[in-house]
Design a protein around this motif. Structure first.
Motif, PDB file in Angstrom:
ATOM      1  N   GLY A 236       0.870  -1.077  -0.143  1.00  0.00           N
ATOM      2  CA  GLY A 236      -0.095   0.017   0.004  1.00  0.00           C
ATOM      3  C   GLY A 236       0.884   1.199   0.040  1.00  0.00           C
ATOM      4  O   GLY A 236       0.175   2.331  -0.042  1.00  0.00           O
ATOM      5  N   GLY A 237       2.099   1.117  -0.148  1.00  0.00           N
ATOM      6  CA  GLY A 237       2.892   2.423   0.071  1.00  0.00           C
ATOM      7  C   GLY A 237       3.116   3.117  -1.205  1.00  0.00           C
ATOM      8  O   GLY A 237       3.647   4.028  -1.327  1.00  0.00           O
ATOM      9  N   GLY A 238       3.051   2.222  -2.353  1.00  0.00           N
ATOM     10  CA  GLY A 238       3.182   2.642  -3.777  1.00  0.00           C
ATOM     11  C   GLY A 238       4.654   2.334  -4.257  1.00  0.00           C
ATOM     12  O   GLY A 238       5.318   1.832  -3.745  1.00  0.00           O
TER      13      GLY A 238
ATOM     14  N   GLY B  32       1.743   1.248 -12.736  1.00  0.00           N
ATOM     15  CA  GLY B  32       2.516   0.710 -11.152  1.00  0.00           C
ATOM     16  C   GLY B  32       2.185   2.044 -10.304  1.00  0.00           C
ATOM     17  O   GLY B  32       1.715   1.968  -8.998  1.00  0.00           O
ATOM     18  N   LEU B  33       2.493   3.183 -10.831  1.00  0.00           N
ATOM     19  CA  LEU B  33       2.024   4.459  -9.961  1.00  0.00           C
ATOM     20  C   LEU B  33       0.741   4.771  -9.681  1.00  0.00           C
ATOM     21  O   LEU B  33       0.551   5.469  -8.923  1.00  0.00           O
ATOM     22  N   PRO B  41       3.222  -2.396  -6.142  1.00  0.00           N
ATOM     23  CA  PRO B  41       3.416  -2.257  -7.474  1.00  0.00           C
ATOM     24  C   PRO B  41       4.926  -2.452  -7.852  1.00  0.00           C
ATOM     25  O   PRO B  41       5.307  -2.841  -8.895  1.00  0.00           O
ATOM     26  N   ILE B  42       5.749  -2.460  -6.659  1.00  0.00           N
ATOM     27  CA  ILE B  42       7.380  -2.472  -6.792  1.00  0.00           C
ATOM     28  C   ILE B  42       7.806  -3.816  -7.201  1.00  0.00           C
ATOM     29  O   ILE B  42       8.210  -4.064  -8.492  1.00  0.00           O
TER      30      ILE B  42
END
Lengths: 269, 201
Positions: A236-238, B32-33, B41-42
């Motif tokens: 959830g941190g992106g 991803g953004l 997303p990483i």
């Protein structure tokens, strides 16, 4: 009440935990019966059949038998516990579980004095589970705890998240939650619990004993053979979120470390 | 049929591969953004770039066997496929090093301590000289024979890439096995089976 509990034993590190959103918790899962991708469980677990759920409790208990889930939960208080959840793959989230202490369920069954371990088993529904048909692991998925771990007040049998019935992909209708161990110990969709005096088989240990031990306590100092466990990606941190340091026993050291006094945790990993 | 395919292929300029490759990489980054790759997303982006790199590598390896056995001529796309492969693996490495692992000390530790990372890293490093010499000037400077010999490194790069993927998954998963089989099959298709026959003759 529930809030007090969240502030004390459930949150051992003493800081406020901010739970992940329900959307995050229900869309990023490992449930290999439904596929190995992180979104596979969310896509496939609707096929899980959870009606008339029964759990067999057998082995060294006074009242063995097949229990309807409702009977097992009858008279027990469902509490909210906000726990860190740390996957062995080095990611983590925070989940507001609803559930009962495993100890309360085991006490209903009447654990006999010579029992030393609890073995758990996940349901197998090959027609509904694509991962079972593909043979990703040797199913049924099995897990186990030492009896003192099972009886620890932190150990939960969860039936809900955010006050709603637990989603299929999170292990409906009832699953184990052991917050100081890697997530795969917290076995989902439980249909059997067996009290025994021998250390039970566990699925990942059977698959790769070098990488996955029976205990699998969260430990930043003991690496997984293929990756470091010193830090974790926070769900959830992106895209630009930094890793955070992993805490010993996932932050529950104060509550659980004494159970492992004198044990070499790099050997009993 | 084959003629129609080849005629159509002749009309498509090779730079299409670069354009589509760059646009797709940018699109994945945008996903991803904005949450399109899920709540984490990483790792998702890392895997997308890595898997696409491996697919492009396989596409590059398929050029020769396709020409030899099916008569389909993709030769003019091979350089673009190779350079785009390098681009995706570079992106894969950057997401891993900069966004996932984060610090130089940890990156170095992972490369040295984790065999599957080591294998992937060796594969990536071996791609660098190929990417640098992927232009006409280098081809002229090195001479055709030396250039072709150098670019046979691709075979080793492909095997190491396949091993890297096989090594990183948990449990019995079919995808990396399929990739490995395809890579080995495409390399086997290059073996000159008739050599032994001629020796025997």
């Amino acid at each position: 009440g529930a809030i007090g509990l969240v502030g004390t034993s459930a949150n051992a590190a003493g800081e406020e935990l901010t739970p992940n959103t329900l959307e995050e918790i229900t869309s990023y899962n490992n449930y290999y019966e439904f596929g190995t991708g992180k979104s596979d469980p969310a896509n496939n677990a609707h096929q899980l059949e959870t009606a008339d759920w029964k759990i067999t409790i057998d082995g060294m208990v006074d009242n063995p038998g097949e229990y309807a889930l409702a009977d097992l939960m009858d008279g027990l208080d469902i509490e909210e516990r906000i726990y860190r959840f740390r996957c062995v793959e080095a990611w983590s989230m925070v989940v507001p579980w609803n559930g009962v202490e495993l100890a309360d369920i085991l006490n209903k069954a009447g654990v006999q004095s010579d029992a030393k371990y609890v073995a758990f088993e996940t349901v197998v529904q090959p027609d509904n589970m694509i991962g079972v048909r593909r043979g990703v692991l040797d199913f049924p998925y099995v897990e186990g705890l030492r009896l003192d771990e099972a009886m620890n007040p932190l150990t939960l049998m969860a039936t809900g998240i955010y006050g709603e019935p637990i989603a299929n992909q999170n292990g409906a209708p009832i699953r184990l939650v052991v917050p100081w161990k890697y997530g795969f110990k917290s076995i989902k969709s439980i249909v059997r619990m067996t009290l025994t005096d021998e250390e039970p088989d566990t699925s990942w240990n059977k698959t790769n004993a070098r990488e996955y031990g029976f205990y699998s306590n969260v430990n930043p100092e003991v690496s997984h053979p293929r990756w470091s466990q010193a830090s974790e990606r926070v769900i959830g941190g992106g895209l630009f979120a930094a890793r955070q340091d992993t805490l010993m026993f996932n932050g529950y050291e104060k509550d659980v470390a004494s159970m492992y006094d004198g044990m070499d945790l790099s050997e009993k990993f | 049929m084959i003629d129609t395919i080849n005629t159509t292929l002749r009309r498509i300029p090779a730079w299409t591969i670069y354009m589509v490759g760059a646009a797709w990489a940018a699109w994945l980054f945008y996903l991803g953004l904005t949450g399109g790759l899920g709540p984490e997303p990483i790792n998702a982006l890392e895997r997308e770039y890595g898997a696409l790199g491996l697919k492009l590598l396989i596409a590059g390896l398929a050029v020769t066997p396709l020409r030899k056995y099916a008569g389909i001529n993709l030769l003019k796309f091979r350089r673009a496929l190779g350079v785009t492969t390098f681009f995706y693996i570079l992106a894969h490495f950057c997401v891993w090093a900069l966004l996932d692992v984060g610090t130089f000390a940890r990156v170095w530790q992972e490369i040295v301590k984790r065999p599957y990372v080591t294998v992937g890293m060796v594969s990536f490093v071996l791609m660098i000289p190929l990417a640098i010499t992927s232009n006409n000037r280098s081809l002229r400077k090195l001479g055709g024979a030396a250039w072709r010999k150098l670019h046979k490194l691709t075979y080793l790069i492909a095997i190491l890439g396949g091993v890297h993927y096989l090594w990183l998954v948990k449990g019995f998963q079919i995808e990396p096995i399929i990739y490995m089989i395809v890579i080995l099959a495409l390399l086997a298709a290059r073996l000159k089976w008739n050599r032994r026959k001629s020796v025997m003759a």
